[in-house]
Design a protein around this motif. Structure first.
Motif, PDB file in Angstrom:
ATOM      1  N   LEU A 287      69.621 -32.343  10.016  1.00  0.00           N
ATOM      2  CA  LEU A 287      69.291 -33.495   9.179  1.00  0.00           C
ATOM      3  C   LEU A 287      70.216 -34.673   9.498  1.00  0.00           C
ATOM      4  N   LEU A 288      71.513 -34.400   9.620  1.00  0.00           N
ATOM      5  CA  LEU A 288      72.443 -35.479   9.965  1.00  0.00           C
ATOM      6  C   LEU A 288      72.092 -36.085  11.320  1.00  0.00           C
ATOM      7  N   LEU A 289      71.718 -35.259  12.266  1.00  0.00           N
ATOM      8  CA  LEU A 289      71.319 -35.767  13.576  1.00  0.00           C
ATOM      9  C   LEU A 289      70.052 -36.615  13.471  1.00  0.00           C
ATOM     10  N   ALA A 290      69.144 -36.244  12.578  1.00  0.00           N
ATOM     11  CA  ALA A 290      67.889 -36.989  12.420  1.00  0.00           C
ATOM     12  C   ALA A 290      68.121 -38.409  11.932  1.00  0.00           C
ATOM     13  N   VAL A 291      69.174 -38.621  11.137  1.00  0.00           N
ATOM     14  CA  VAL A 291      69.411 -39.951  10.568  1.00  0.00           C
ATOM     15  C   VAL A 291      70.560 -40.689  11.254  1.00  0.00           C
ATOM     16  N   MET A 292      71.176 -40.078  12.259  1.00  0.00           N
ATOM     17  CA  MET A 292      72.362 -40.650  12.899  1.00  0.00           C
ATOM     18  C   MET A 292      71.987 -41.638  13.996  1.00  0.00           C
ATOM     19  N   ASP A 293      72.776 -42.700  14.107  1.00  0.00           N
ATOM     20  CA  ASP A 293      72.690 -43.568  15.272  1.00  0.00           C
ATOM     21  C   ASP A 293      73.491 -42.916  16.397  1.00  0.00           C
ATOM     22  N   PRO A 294      72.864 -42.583  17.535  1.00  0.00           N
ATOM     23  CA  PRO A 294      73.593 -41.826  18.561  1.00  0.00           C
ATOM     24  C   PRO A 294      74.725 -42.601  19.208  1.00  0.00           C
ATOM     25  N   GLU A 295      74.673 -43.930  19.174  1.00  0.00           N
ATOM     26  CA  GLU A 295      75.707 -44.721  19.830  1.00  0.00           C
ATOM     27  C   GLU A 295      76.979 -44.839  19.005  1.00  0.00           C
ATOM     28  N   SER A 296      76.840 -44.854  17.682  1.00  0.00           N
ATOM     29  CA  SER A 296      78.005 -45.066  16.807  1.00  0.00           C
ATOM     30  C   SER A 296      78.353 -43.851  15.954  1.00  0.00           C
ATOM     31  N   GLY A 297      77.405 -42.934  15.795  1.00  0.00           N
ATOM     32  CA  GLY A 297      77.618 -41.793  14.912  1.00  0.00           C
ATOM     33  C   GLY A 297      77.454 -42.122  13.447  1.00  0.00           C
ATOM     34  N   VAL A 298      77.035 -43.353  13.116  1.00  0.00           N
ATOM     35  CA  VAL A 298      76.887 -43.788  11.722  1.00  0.00           C
ATOM     36  C   VAL A 298      75.574 -43.252  11.157  1.00  0.00           C
ATOM     37  N   VAL A 299      75.625 -42.809   9.908  1.00  0.00           N
ATOM     38  CA  VAL A 299      74.428 -42.374   9.183  1.00  0.00           C
ATOM     39  C   VAL A 299      74.248 -43.298   7.985  1.00  0.00           C
TER      40      VAL A 299
ATOM     41  N   SER B  12      79.992 -24.555  16.079  1.00  0.00           N
ATOM     42  CA  SER B  12      80.251 -23.434  15.167  1.00  0.00           C
ATOM     43  C   SER B  12      78.997 -22.627  14.868  1.00  0.00           C
ATOM     44  N   PHE B  13      77.852 -23.312  14.750  1.00  0.00           N
ATOM     45  CA  PHE B  13      76.634 -22.643  14.313  1.00  0.00           C
ATOM     46  C   PHE B  13      75.602 -22.510  15.429  1.00  0.00           C
ATOM     47  N   ASP B  14      76.079 -22.656  16.674  1.00  0.00           N
ATOM     48  CA  ASP B  14      75.241 -22.399  17.857  1.00  0.00           C
ATOM     49  C   ASP B  14      73.986 -23.269  17.886  1.00  0.00           C
ATOM     50  N   LEU B  15      74.200 -24.569  17.719  1.00  0.00           N
ATOM     51  CA  LEU B  15      73.115 -25.536  17.824  1.00  0.00           C
ATOM     52  C   LEU B  15      73.340 -26.403  19.055  1.00  0.00           C
ATOM     53  N   PRO B  16      72.285 -26.819  19.764  1.00  0.00           N
ATOM     54  CA  PRO B  16      72.479 -27.772  20.856  1.00  0.00           C
ATOM     55  C   PRO B  16      72.820 -29.154  20.313  1.00  0.00           C
ATOM     56  N   LEU B  17      73.703 -29.846  20.994  1.00  0.00           N
ATOM     57  CA  LEU B  17      74.045 -31.222  20.640  1.00  0.00           C
ATOM     58  C   LEU B  17      73.213 -32.149  21.513  1.00  0.00           C
ATOM     59  N   PRO B  18      72.449 -33.070  20.922  1.00  0.00           N
ATOM     60  CA  PRO B  18      71.618 -33.967  21.732  1.00  0.00           C
ATOM     61  C   PRO B  18      72.433 -34.640  22.831  1.00  0.00           C
ATOM     62  N   SER B  19      71.829 -34.760  24.000  1.00  0.00           N
ATOM     63  CA  SER B  19      72.560 -35.245  25.175  1.00  0.00           C
ATOM     64  C   SER B  19      72.997 -36.699  25.053  1.00  0.00           C
ATOM     65  N   ASN B  20      72.363 -37.471  24.161  1.00  0.00           N
ATOM     66  CA  ASN B  20      72.800 -38.860  23.990  1.00  0.00           C
ATOM     67  C   ASN B  20      73.746 -39.040  22.803  1.00  0.00           C
ATOM     68  N   VAL B  21      74.261 -37.943  22.268  1.00  0.00           N
ATOM     69  CA  VAL B  21      75.317 -37.982  21.248  1.00  0.00           C
ATOM     70  C   VAL B  21      76.601 -37.507  21.911  1.00  0.00           C
ATOM     71  N   ALA B  22      77.568 -38.411  22.049  1.00  0.00           N
ATOM     72  CA  ALA B  22      78.815 -38.058  22.736  1.00  0.00           C
ATOM     73  C   ALA B  22      79.577 -37.016  21.926  1.00  0.00           C
ATOM     74  N   PRO B  23      79.907 -35.867  22.524  1.00  0.00           N
ATOM     75  CA  PRO B  23      80.684 -34.863  21.780  1.00  0.00           C
ATOM     76  C   PRO B  23      82.088 -35.371  21.509  1.00  0.00           C
TER      77      PRO B  23
ATOM     78  N   LEU C 182      68.260 -37.542  21.197  1.00  0.00           N
ATOM     79  CA  LEU C 182      67.600 -38.102  20.026  1.00  0.00           C
ATOM     80  C   LEU C 182      66.659 -39.194  20.515  1.00  0.00           C
ATOM     81  N   GLY C 183      65.395 -39.073  20.183  1.00  0.00           N
ATOM     82  CA  GLY C 183      64.416 -40.028  20.676  1.00  0.00           C
ATOM     83  C   GLY C 183      63.427 -40.413  19.605  1.00  0.00           C
ATOM     84  N   ASP C 184      62.358 -41.063  20.031  1.00  0.00           N
ATOM     85  CA  ASP C 184      61.351 -41.553  19.100  1.00  0.00           C
ATOM     86  C   ASP C 184      60.690 -40.387  18.367  1.00  0.00           C
ATOM     87  N   GLY C 185      60.382 -40.634  17.100  1.00  0.00           N
ATOM     88  CA  GLY C 185      59.699 -39.614  16.327  1.00  0.00           C
ATOM     89  C   GLY C 185      59.945 -39.766  14.845  1.00  0.00           C
TER      90      GLY C 185
END
Length: 506
Positions: free
Chosen positions: A216-228, A260-271, A290-293
């Protein structure tokens, strides 16, 4: 000098206890401990022991305001566990200094175990924090405290129950707040670390709910800034500060949760490599960007992303007490920048008019009929009557995303999201209303000209005497901005259309 139970300041004391508690959460301890670990310069360890000794003298176990809340005590305990584990070997970490930490940790376990019932009755993050505290302290004192096994088993049992009660299957959190979702997710990540160290793990159901919350946090996050979105109560909580990233950047917590919970991190979200390093976690697997949708949940939330335009809408039926009254509220980002925003919180107990004043519907970006609040407010954080909204549709139609929701029998809102603008249609359903009012709170960096509407609209600027027109990105911070107000006579079938998009070159 007071025992902890009568030491909490009254609501009319003029004191916001959060301002008192904040330094005693010991976030500063993480900086000093890490500085010692990196440099082996004893000045950092000595500074920690000196400040901690001073705090112990003013706040002995079970006395004073810093022992009045079990959640505050557990936040502090996790920082102390971090210090105890990592300051061993420092010249200033003599037997007396380390014994001081041990005494406070043991007292914290006793304090929390004694009164955790109050935290559980709140049905919020207090229960999760205290359950995690019992689990961690039980693990720490196993074999050296007669109650340690009981603390650990009770903490684990309660945490499993609370995750099921507080995290919906779609990831939505019981307190209807992105900030509190982050808080609870981070506490659960700490708990899993403790469990795995003992060759135990969370149940599959609990893990799936925490994965859904991360998604859910990834769905609402801006991938460039990490802001929700600044949605719901935002009390500035960030209680495991093991990163130098900005407070509103959620990438460290999401990175750690994915690992921690074995989820993939979207490739355009900097770890966040710093968080992974301090936690000793492996790099999460790369996932699709994270893309259109459009994504939505049965709890009544929807998020749409088309290019750099993103929208978040909340329209749910409440099964737990609301924090903010934000039915049909909309947040909008254009070209990746916050444009239409949630005001936030600023203060729970500030001087008039700032006593949790940013919780009402009139300061949110939703339509109101006759300026009537769709909920009835009680004391402090209580609402006697809760609003009821319904998410009707959340889907993609070609190059446009469409989200529709309504306050049944009152007003229906339909949001059309494209690459360069957002169109919001508000349709009056009620037969008895006299007027409809729509307000848009602009981010301080946004231009009011970004909002276009047929007919009149009035732009207002923030004033110190009024709660309207302020943006609070963190607790105790309020930034002046502007808000646009549209008001029309209300008749059934009336449609008010607002377009939020790029400012015209003219």
């Amino acid at each position: 000098d007071l025992p902890w139970w009568p030491s909490f300041p009254s609501d009319d004391s003029g004191v916001d206890v959060k301002d008192v508690w904040e330094p005693a959460r010991f976030a500063w301890a993480y900086d000093l401990v890490r500085a010692w670990m990196i440099t082996r310069d004893d000045r950092y360890a000595a500074a920690f022991h000196r400040i901690f000794a001073d705090w112990c003298e003013s706040s002995p176990p079970f006395f004073g305001v810093h022992w009045a809340c079990g959640q505050e005590a557990t936040i502090r305990a996790l920082a102390l566990l971090y210090a105890e584990a990592n300051l061993v070997g420092a010249p200033s970490s003599d037997q007396r200094a380390m014994a001081r930490i041990t005494r406070v940790l043991a007292a914290t376990g006793e304090r929390v175990s004694d009164a955790i019932g109050h935290a559980l009755s709140q049905r919020n993050n207090h229960g999760i924090s205290e359950a995690v505290g019992l689990l961690a302290l039980g693990a720490r004192f196993r074999g050296s405290h007669p109650q340690a096994v009981h603390w650990a088993s009770r903490g684990r049992r309660l945490l499993e129950r609370l995750i099921h009660e507080q995290f919906a299957p779609d990831g939505w959190y019981i307190q209807h707040s992105c900030n509190f979702l982050l808080w609870a997710l981070d506490r659960c990540r700490v708990a899993r670390r403790v469990l795995v160290a003992a060759s135990i793990d969370l149940s599959l159901d609990a893990t799936e709910r925490l994965r859904a919350a991360t998604s859910l946090l990834l769905a609402v996050m801006d991938p460039e800034s990490g802001v929700v979105p600044n949605h719901g109560h935002n009390d500035g909580s960030f209680v495991h500060p093991i990163t130098l990233r900005a407070y509103r950047d959620y990438r460290p917590v999401v990175t750690a949760a994915c690992a921690s919970f074995d989820l993939p991190l979207p490739s355009n979200v900097a770890p966040d490599l710093e968080a992974l390093a301090w936690l000793g976690l492996p790099m999460p697997v790369k996932g699709d960007p994270l893309g259109d949708g459009v994504q939505s949940g049965e709890s009544g939330w929807a998020a749409a992303r088309i290019g750099g335009t993103a929208v978040f809408l909340r329209a749910g039926t409440y099964h737990s007490r609301p924090g903010h009254i934000d039915a049909l509220h909309v947040d909008i980002r254009l070209a990746g920048r916050e444009t239409i925003v949630d005001a936030g919180t600023f203060a729970y107990n500030g001087p008039p008019p700032w006593r949790n004043a940013l919780a009402a519907a009139r300061v949110h970006n939703g339509p109101l009929l006759d300026d009537e609040e769709p909920a009835v407010r009680g004391p402090r954080f209580l609402w006697y009557r809760w609003p009821d909204a319904t998410l009707l549709r959340a889907a993609r139609d070609g190059d446009t995303a469409v989200i529709a929701a309504e306050l049944p029998g009152r007003v229906r809102r339909t949001v059309h999201v494209t690459r360069d603008h957002v169109r919001v249609d508000d349709l009056v359903l009620a037969a008895s209303a006299a007027r409809i009012t729509i307000r848009w709170l602009l981010h301080p960096a946004a231009d009011p000209a970004v909002i276009r509407v047929d007919g009149t609209a009035v732009t207002h600027a923030a004033r110190d005497s009024d709660v309207m027109g302020w943006f609070s990105p963190a607790y105790g911070v309020r930034l002046p901005t502007r808000w646009v107000e549209i008001e029309r006579p209300a008749v059934p079938g009336l449609r008010v259309t607002c377009t939020i998009g790029p400012v015209s070159p003219d």
